[in-house]
Design an enzyme around this catalytic site. Structure first.
Site, PDB file in Angstrom:
ATOM      1  N   GLU A 109      17.212 -67.182  40.248  1.00 54.79           N
ATOM      2  CA  GLU A 109      16.272 -68.090  39.600  1.00 54.79           C
ATOM      3  C   GLU A 109      15.430 -67.263  38.647  1.00 54.79           C
ATOM      4  O   GLU A 109      15.093 -66.110  38.947  1.00 54.79           O
ATOM      5  CB  GLU A 109      15.350 -68.786  40.608  1.00 54.79           C
ATOM      6  CG  GLU A 109      15.991 -69.934  41.346  1.00 54.79           C
ATOM      7  CD  GLU A 109      16.835 -69.491  42.526  1.00 54.79           C
ATOM      8  OE1 GLU A 109      17.791 -70.200  42.869  1.00 54.79           O
ATOM      9  OE2 GLU A 109      16.554 -68.417  43.100  1.00 54.79           O
ATOM     10  N   TYR A 121      20.203 -61.590  31.608  1.00 59.72           N
ATOM     11  CA  TYR A 121      21.141 -62.195  32.551  1.00 59.72           C
ATOM     12  C   TYR A 121      22.374 -62.738  31.832  1.00 59.72           C
ATOM     13  O   TYR A 121      23.498 -62.581  32.305  1.00 59.72           O
ATOM     14  CB  TYR A 121      20.458 -63.291  33.364  1.00 59.72           C
ATOM     15  CG  TYR A 121      19.260 -62.805  34.165  1.00 59.72           C
ATOM     16  CD1 TYR A 121      19.210 -61.521  34.705  1.00 59.72           C
ATOM     17  CD2 TYR A 121      18.169 -63.633  34.370  1.00 59.72           C
ATOM     18  CE1 TYR A 121      18.110 -61.082  35.422  1.00 59.72           C
ATOM     19  CE2 TYR A 121      17.066 -63.205  35.099  1.00 59.72           C
ATOM     20  CZ  TYR A 121      17.048 -61.926  35.615  1.00 59.72           C
ATOM     21  OH  TYR A 121      15.956 -61.502  36.327  1.00 59.72           O
TER      22      TYR A 121
END
Length: 158
Positions: A109, A121
Site C-alpha cells: 500500500e 514501485y
C-alpha cells in the site's frame, strides 16, 4: 560507504526515529512495532548504514506456504537527508530479489499522493490494483494497493 545488512532488534530505535520524521502525520510505527516486526519469523527487515548510522530501512513479510509464497512490503523509508541517492531503490532491489528467488507475487500500500514512491514501485513492475479509502488513519489519506506479479508470470508475458 553505504553497507546493507539485516536488521536486529537493536536497530528498532533508529528505524523508529526515521519513521517518526517520515510519517509524522500518519501514525508512524513505534520502536515496539519495529521490534515486533523485526523479530517475527515470517519477515525480512534490512537497513542501509553508514557506519553505525542508519540511513534507511525496509521490511518484507513472507506469507503463505513455502512452496507457493506471496510477499507484502510492510515498510520502506529513507532518512530525509539521504533521499535522492538511490537508497530506496537499493532497498527495494534487495526485497524484490528475495521475492523473485521464491517466485512469489508482492503486494503493498502507498499513499495516493506519494508520486516518488509510486514511480519507484512502477519501475519494479508494480501496478495499481485498487484504492483503500482512508487507509492512513491519522490523516485520512487514501492508499493505492499495488501488486507485482511473480517472476514466472512476468517472464511469461515478455
Amino acid at each position: 560507504m553505504t553497507a546493507f545488512r539485516e536488521l536486529t532488534l537493536a536497530d528498532a530505535p533508529a528505524a523508529a526515529a526515521i519513521e517518526a520524521v517520515l510519517f509524522a502525520g500518519d501514525s508512524p510505527w513505534s520502536e515496539a512495532a519495529f521490534r515486533s516486526e523485526i523479530g517475527a519469523p515470517y519477515t525480512f527487515y534490512l537497513g542501509a548504514f553508514d557506519g553505525a548510522n542508519m540511513l534507511g530501512y525496509a521490511g518484507l513479510a513472507v506469507l503463505g506456504p513455502r512452496d507457493d509464497p506471496e510477499f507484502e512490503v510492510h515498510t520502506i523509508g529513507v532518512a530525509p537527508a539521504q533521499q535522492g541517492r538511490g537508497l530506496g531503490r537499493a532497498l527495494m532491489d534487495q526485497m524484490m530479489h528475495t521475492a523473485d528467488l521464491l517466485d512469489g507475487p508482492v503486494y503493498l500500500e502507498v499513499r495516493v499522493d506519494n508520486a516518488a514512491a509510486i514511480a519507484l514501485y512502477e519501475d519494479f513492475g508494480f501496478f495499481t490494483a485498487g484504492v483503500r479509502k482512508n487507509y492512513y488513519q491519522a490523516s485520512g489519506m487514501d492508499a493505492y494497493t499495488m501488486t507485482r506479479p511473480r517472476k514466472s508470470e512476468r517472464t511469461a508475458e515478455q
